[in-house]
Design an enzyme around this catalytic site. Structure first.
Site, PDB file in Angstrom:
ATOM      1  N   ASP A  14       0.865  -1.171   0.000  1.00 57.13           N
ATOM      2  CA  ASP A  14       0.000   0.000   0.000  1.00 57.13           C
ATOM      3  C   ASP A  14       0.910   1.231   0.000  1.00 57.13           C
ATOM      4  O   ASP A  14       2.100   1.127   0.339  1.00 57.13           O
ATOM      5  CB  ASP A  14      -0.881  -0.024   1.253  1.00 57.13           C
ATOM      6  CG  ASP A  14      -1.715   1.225   1.391  1.00 57.13           C
ATOM      7  OD1 ASP A  14      -2.461   1.541   0.449  1.00 57.13           O
ATOM      8  OD2 ASP A  14      -1.611   1.894   2.434  1.00 57.13           O
ATOM      9  N   ASP A  16      -0.191   5.315   0.550  1.00 56.87           N
ATOM     10  CA  ASP A  16      -0.479   6.392   1.503  1.00 56.87           C
ATOM     11  C   ASP A  16      -0.760   5.813   2.890  1.00 56.87           C
ATOM     12  O   ASP A  16      -1.632   4.956   3.061  1.00 56.87           O
ATOM     13  CB  ASP A  16      -1.683   7.204   1.023  1.00 56.87           C
ATOM     14  CG  ASP A  16      -1.729   8.592   1.631  1.00 56.87           C
ATOM     15  OD1 ASP A  16      -0.879   8.893   2.488  1.00 56.87           O
ATOM     16  OD2 ASP A  16      -2.610   9.370   1.258  1.00 56.87           O
ATOM     17  N   ASP A 212      -1.852  -0.155   5.866  1.00 53.45           N
ATOM     18  CA  ASP A 212      -2.243   0.491   7.127  1.00 53.45           C
ATOM     19  C   ASP A 212      -3.735   0.385   7.416  1.00 53.45           C
ATOM     20  O   ASP A 212      -4.198   0.901   8.429  1.00 53.45           O
ATOM     21  CB  ASP A 212      -1.840   1.972   7.103  1.00 53.45           C
ATOM     22  CG  ASP A 212      -2.691   2.781   6.131  1.00 53.45           C
ATOM     23  OD1 ASP A 212      -2.784   2.381   4.951  1.00 53.45           O
ATOM     24  OD2 ASP A 212      -3.268   3.812   6.535  1.00 53.45           O
TER      25      ASP A 212
END
Length: 266
Positions: A14, A16, A212
């Site tokens: 991932d 951001d 995240d």
């Protein structure tokens, strides 16, 4: 039983909240990717945002000092194009999306049209007009397949959340009764397309997702049989782990601690 870090042959990343926040590269990111490069472990960057293509993300990463090839970035738009060209006979598509998404689809060899189409492809369309919605509804009611690049209902911005692909998809479904096939995270299809891009010999059981968000990154990894690595540098807080069904295999404060753990597990 969780897999040891040393057994992971490829990483799906991932961006951001995992590699960067806004326009700032997170501490430890460069060291992590240098380590993977030294060990010859491939990695791909993942994003559900289909309003931008992989070249724009390459340039964004370069602007933060992380040099990667465009081929190492997988957007939900590119994954959708790969799915259409490798898993379906659909070649003529009507696109409800940005010019970046249109470029992704053309680059894959798809023909963009507004009549006699095989499928309607919906992305995060920041150029959405009523005329586009009207045409898409007509085509869907006429029997065209419906494919959405990702399920996110809102996209976070500095001004607050704005409607994303999932909200636009809900509008079209309400108007036509047709539900889309969804490609992006947390769907397993996103992983299948990424493994195709890595090439023959890469299996989900030997790869890992690092992210995240529990409900996209970790859920997708668990559905697809990947090792799942959560970093707490973005959206998820440690106290949320007690209440989730999307339990990750590993949890690290950030990518820096993940890099340190990899160094200790050669």
């Amino acid at each position: 039983m969780r897999r040891p870090l040393r057994s992971i042959r490829a990483f799906l990343m991932d961006m951001d909240g995992t590699v960067y926040l806004g326009r700032r590269l997170l501490p430890g990111a460069r060291a992590f990717f240098r380590l993977l490069d030294r060990r010859g472990i491939p990695y791909l960057f993942f994003t559900n945002n289909s309003s931008r293509d992989r070249f724009l993300y390459r340039d964004k990463l370069a602007g933060m000092g992380l040099a990667v090839r465009a081929e190492q970035i997988v957007t939900s738009g590119e994954a959708t194009a790969l799915y259409l060209t490798t898993c379906t006979p659909h070649r003529r598509v009507y696109v409800v999306g940005t010019r970046s998404l249109e470029r992704e689809l053309r680059a894959a060899g798809l023909v963009l049209a507004d009549s006699n189409v095989d499928a309607v492809v919906l992305g995060f369309d920041t150029t959405l007009t009523y005329a586009k919605l009207e045409r898409a509804c007509h085509l869907l009611r006429g029997g065209a397949a419906f494919v959405a690049t990702h399920p996110d209902r809102v996209c976070p911005t500095e001004r607050g959340p704005v409607p994303d692909c999932g909200s636009m998809s809900a509008l079209l479904t309400a108007a036509t009764g047709v539900r889309p096939l969804v490609i992006g995270k947390p769907q397993r299809l996103m992983v299948r397309m990424a493994l195709r891009k890595l090439g023959p010999g890469y299996r989900a059981a030997e790869a890992a997702i690092v992210g995240d968000r529990l409900y996209t990154d970790i859920r997708m990894g668990r559905r697809a049989g990947l090792a799942t690595i959560l970093v707490l540098s973005g959206e998820t807080r440690r106290e949320q782990l007690a209440a989730t069904r999307d339990v990750p295999d590993y949890v690290f404060p950030s990518i820096r601690e993940l890099a340190e753990a990899l160094k200790r597990d050669p």
